[in-house]
Design a protein around this motif. Structure first.
Motif, mmCIF file in Angstrom:
data_model
loop_
_atom_site.group_PDB
_atom_site.id
_atom_site.type_symbol
_atom_site.label_atom_id
_atom_site.label_comp_id
_atom_site.label_asym_id
_atom_site.label_seq_id
_atom_site.Cartn_x
_atom_site.Cartn_y
_atom_site.Cartn_z
ATOM 1 N N ASP A 219 17.526 -54.051 51.454
ATOM 2 C CA ASP A 219 19.023 -54.056 51.916
ATOM 3 C C ASP A 219 19.336 -55.387 51.897
ATOM 4 O OD1 ASP A 219 18.777 -51.277 52.885
ATOM 5 O OD2 ASP A 219 17.402 -51.841 54.550
ATOM 6 N N GLY A 220 19.108 -56.194 51.037
ATOM 7 C CA GLY A 220 19.429 -57.480 50.686
ATOM 8 C C GLY A 220 18.444 -58.592 51.533
ATOM 9 N N ASP A 221 17.650 -58.082 51.991
ATOM 10 C CA ASP A 221 16.127 -58.782 52.556
ATOM 11 C C ASP A 221 15.742 -59.825 51.431
ATOM 12 O OD1 ASP A 221 17.031 -57.913 54.990
ATOM 13 O OD2 ASP A 221 15.322 -56.432 54.823
ATOM 14 N N ALA A 222 15.414 -60.897 51.736
ATOM 15 C CA ALA A 222 14.451 -61.596 50.467
ATOM 16 C C ALA A 222 13.184 -61.309 50.750
ATOM 17 C CB ALA A 222 14.853 -63.077 50.801
ATOM 18 N N ALA A 223 12.523 -61.530 49.838
ATOM 19 C CA ALA A 223 10.985 -61.148 49.785
ATOM 20 C C ALA A 223 10.222 -62.485 50.596
ATOM 21 C CB ALA A 223 10.246 -61.116 48.385
ATOM 22 N N ASP A 224 9.143 -62.203 51.234
ATOM 23 C CA ASP A 224 8.416 -63.232 51.810
ATOM 24 C C ASP A 224 8.075 -64.363 50.713
ATOM 25 O OD1 ASP A 224 8.570 -61.865 54.087
ATOM 26 O OD2 ASP A 224 6.591 -60.928 53.703
ATOM 27 N N ASP A 225 8.150 -65.475 51.331
ATOM 28 C CA ASP A 225 7.765 -66.664 50.519
ATOM 29 C C ASP A 225 6.328 -66.472 49.768
ATOM 30 O OD1 ASP A 225 7.599 -68.929 49.063
ATOM 31 O OD2 ASP A 225 7.801 -70.484 50.721
ATOM 32 N N ASP A 226 6.261 -65.997 48.466
ATOM 33 C CA ASP A 226 5.060 -65.913 47.947
ATOM 34 C C ASP A 226 4.670 -66.948 46.872
ATOM 35 O OD1 ASP A 226 6.481 -63.273 45.571
ATOM 36 O OD2 ASP A 226 6.556 -65.476 45.651
ATOM 37 N N ALA A 227 5.231 -68.097 47.120
ATOM 38 C CA ALA A 227 5.071 -69.229 46.111
ATOM 39 C C ALA A 227 3.616 -69.546 46.272
ATOM 40 C CB ALA A 227 5.811 -70.357 46.498
ATOM 41 N N ASP A 228 2.909 -69.298 47.285
ATOM 42 C CA ASP A 228 1.414 -69.819 47.283
ATOM 43 C C ASP A 228 0.624 -68.451 47.210
ATOM 44 O OD1 ASP A 228 2.068 -72.600 47.785
ATOM 45 O OD2 ASP A 228 2.306 -71.990 50.083
ATOM 46 N N PHE A 229 1.143 -67.523 47.122
ATOM 47 C CA PHE A 229 0.421 -66.264 46.596
ATOM 48 C C PHE A 229 -0.489 -66.527 45.501
ATOM 49 C CE2 PHE A 229 -0.938 -62.033 45.617
ATOM 50 C CZ PHE A 229 -0.952 -61.306 46.996
ATOM 51 N N GLU A 230 -1.828 -66.149 45.623
ATOM 52 C CA GLU A 230 -2.643 -66.151 44.511
ATOM 53 C C GLU A 230 -2.904 -64.915 43.739
ATOM 54 O OE1 GLU A 230 -6.050 -68.618 45.029
ATOM 55 O OE2 GLU A 230 -5.288 -70.253 45.685
ATOM 56 N N VAL A 231 -2.474 -64.720 42.739
ATOM 57 C CA VAL A 231 -2.814 -63.324 42.039
ATOM 58 C C VAL A 231 -4.224 -63.462 41.420
ATOM 59 C CG1 VAL A 231 -2.413 -62.085 39.731
ATOM 60 C CG2 VAL A 231 -0.563 -63.044 40.995
ATOM 61 N N ASP A 232 -5.068 -62.631 41.542
ATOM 62 C CA ASP A 232 -6.428 -62.394 41.112
ATOM 63 C C ASP A 232 -6.576 -63.036 39.864
ATOM 64 O OD1 ASP A 232 -9.139 -61.064 41.943
ATOM 65 O OD2 ASP A 232 -8.815 -60.987 39.857
ATOM 66 N N ASP A 233 -7.534 -63.709 39.400
ATOM 67 C CA ASP A 233 -7.557 -64.578 38.091
ATOM 68 C C ASP A 233 -7.666 -63.323 36.916
ATOM 69 O OD1 ASP A 233 -7.385 -66.958 38.957
ATOM 70 O OD2 ASP A 233 -9.449 -67.340 39.130
ATOM 71 N N LEU A 234 -8.628 -62.452 37.258
ATOM 72 C CA LEU A 234 -8.844 -61.297 36.226
ATOM 73 C C LEU A 234 -7.385 -60.787 35.907
ATOM 74 C CD1 LEU A 234 -12.430 -60.234 36.933
ATOM 75 C CD2 LEU A 234 -11.533 -62.110 35.296
ATOM 76 N N TRP A 235 -6.836 -59.974 37.121
ATOM 77 C CA TRP A 235 -5.615 -59.185 36.803
ATOM 78 C C TRP A 235 -4.311 -60.396 36.106
ATOM 79 C CZ3 TRP A 235 -3.561 -55.124 35.406
ATOM 80 C CH2 TRP A 235 -2.322 -54.856 35.676
ATOM 81 N N GLY A 236 -4.480 -61.546 36.561
ATOM 82 C CA GLY A 236 -3.488 -62.543 35.960
ATOM 83 C C GLY A 236 -3.674 -62.354 34.294
ATOM 84 N N GLU A 237 -5.028 -62.529 34.102
ATOM 85 C CA GLU A 237 -5.332 -62.578 32.668
ATOM 86 C C GLU A 237 -4.956 -61.404 32.059
ATOM 87 O OE1 GLU A 237 -9.548 -63.052 29.634
ATOM 88 O OE2 GLU A 237 -9.379 -63.688 31.709
ATOM 89 N N ALA A 238 -5.301 -60.215 32.699
ATOM 90 C CA ALA A 238 -5.211 -58.984 31.917
ATOM 91 C C ALA A 238 -3.587 -58.742 31.674
ATOM 92 C CB ALA A 238 -5.733 -57.799 32.687
ATOM 93 N N SER A 239 -2.724 -59.082 32.810
ATOM 94 C CA SER A 239 -1.157 -58.872 32.644
ATOM 95 C C SER A 239 -0.654 -59.780 31.600
ATOM 96 C CB SER A 239 -0.622 -59.433 34.098
ATOM 97 O OG SER A 239 -1.030 -58.463 35.016
ATOM 98 N N VAL A 240 -1.048 -60.889 31.237
ATOM 99 C CA VAL A 240 -0.659 -61.731 30.287
ATOM 100 C C VAL A 240 -0.911 -61.034 28.902
ATOM 101 C CG1 VAL A 240 -0.794 -63.844 29.131
ATOM 102 C CG2 VAL A 240 -0.571 -63.787 31.384
ATOM 103 N N MET A 241 -2.325 -60.644 28.735
ATOM 104 C CA MET A 241 -2.562 -59.871 27.355
ATOM 105 C C MET A 241 -1.709 -58.615 27.332
ATOM 106 S SD MET A 241 -6.833 -59.883 27.772
ATOM 107 C CE MET A 241 -7.733 -61.269 27.594
#
Length: 331
Positions: A219-241
């Motif tokens: 409804d126009g709400d901005a997402a919570d500030d996730d600048a410091d949110f850490e994606v799991d390293d393995l999922w980050g690697e898989a996503s990039v692949m």
């Protein structure tokens, strides 16, 4: 350099129209991949859609096949778009264990204008609206439906949002479509469609590792500030692949599903499971259509009678059924 695929398992290559389940233990990832050829060709050929519409239907079919073959029960998965774009409706459904069908409805004038302006990507054709994922487990079970907005994103992105909202599973989807022009064994020109796709999901033993930053409220709400949110390293690697996959790799028959999986994940230990075939099979029947007609009013039946016959054509498979008017008169 010749690729060695022995690490993938003891199965023959799946080939076209077979979904290949896979697991990458080193990344805590499971998924499914597919290349569609003759099955997709048959669906698109009978409708003779304009090229942009055919591409959109092909993407929807790939997505439906990837998700539908994961059903663990007898039932049906239906993926349906409703939007205000030139293609206002696309429906594809998968009936267990292996039947696929699809249909699209479009406005010729609006489509022509879109083509003239180069607006032929799925998000342009669909416009704003909804994408619904419906799971039907039969007459005695309640349907489950998840709905996500069509907001200018690609089908890949929308599918990822669906899984994130409905199942809280980090998911990456890739879809590709190719139009091939070649010649048959007699040297005559021919036109063929191919498509491919992959869905990869992060499924670690510790569910806390699956967490992702919250989505906006809508409804126009901005997402919570996730600048410091850490994606799991393995999922980050898989996503990039997965994101690095080209459409050509997804559709090229000389690459194939198993070879693509090996290229992506062999360093992390990819394992494939027996493939599941999918077929162009409609669920319509003379009996079902007769029951539908018999449920209509006498006035509605009279409007459809011509020379004492009622004709009904299935929108999915284009099969025409003809009934004597007396067969479908309301009781």
């Amino acid at each position: 350099m010749t690729e060695t695929l022995s690490g993938l398992g003891q199965f023959d290559f799946a080939g076209d129209d077979h979904v290949v389940p896979f697991q990458v233990e080193g990344l805590d990832v499971r998924g499914r991949a597919v290349q569609l050829g003759p099955m997709l060709d048959a669906i698109l050929e009978r409708h003779n859609y304009p090229l942009p519409v055919a591409r959109l239907v092909a993407e929807t079919v790939v997505l439906t096949v990837l998700l539908g073959t994961s059903l663990k029960f007898e039932g049906k998965l239906i993926i349906q778009t409703k939007g205000n774009g030139p293609v206002d409706l696309v429906v594809a459904d998968f009936s267990t264990p292996d039947r696929v069908r699809a249909y699209a409805r479009y406005n010729e004038e609006a489509l022509s204008i879109a083509e003239q302006n180069g607006l032929t990507q799925p998000q342009h054709l669909l416009g704003e609206g909804i994408l619904a994922f419906t799971i039907d487990q039969g007459a005695h079970m309640q349907r489950y439906q998840g709905i996500v907005p069509l907001d200018g994103a690609s089908l890949e992105e929308i599918a990822g949002v669906y899984f994130r909202q409905s199942e809280q599973i980090p998911t990456k989807v890739r879809l590709g479509v190719a139009e091939l022009l070649d010649r048959d064994e007699n040297g005559k020109p021919r036109h063929r469609w191919r498509a491919g796709g992959m869905v990869a999901q992060f499924l670690p033993e510790t569910l806390e590792r699956m967490r992702q930053p919250d989505l906006p409220g809508g409804d126009g709400d901005a997402a919570d500030d996730d600048a410091d949110f850490e994606v799991d390293d393995l999922w980050g690697e898989a996503s990039v692949m997965v994101q690095t996959i080209d459409a050509d790799e997804l559709t090229d028959p000389t690459v194939g599903t198993e070879r693509l999986l090996y290229r992506l994940f062999h360093e992390r230990g990819v394992k494939v499971y027996p493939p599941q075939a999918v077929y162009d099979k409609c669920s319509c029947s003379r009996e079902r259509l007769r029951d539908v007609l018999a449920s209509l009013s006498q006035e509605d039946i009279d409007h459809t009678v011509e020379d004492g016959m009622v004709s009904v054509t299935c929108e999915f498979c284009s099969t025409t059924y003809r009934f004597e008017a007396t067969e479908v008169r309301p009781q």
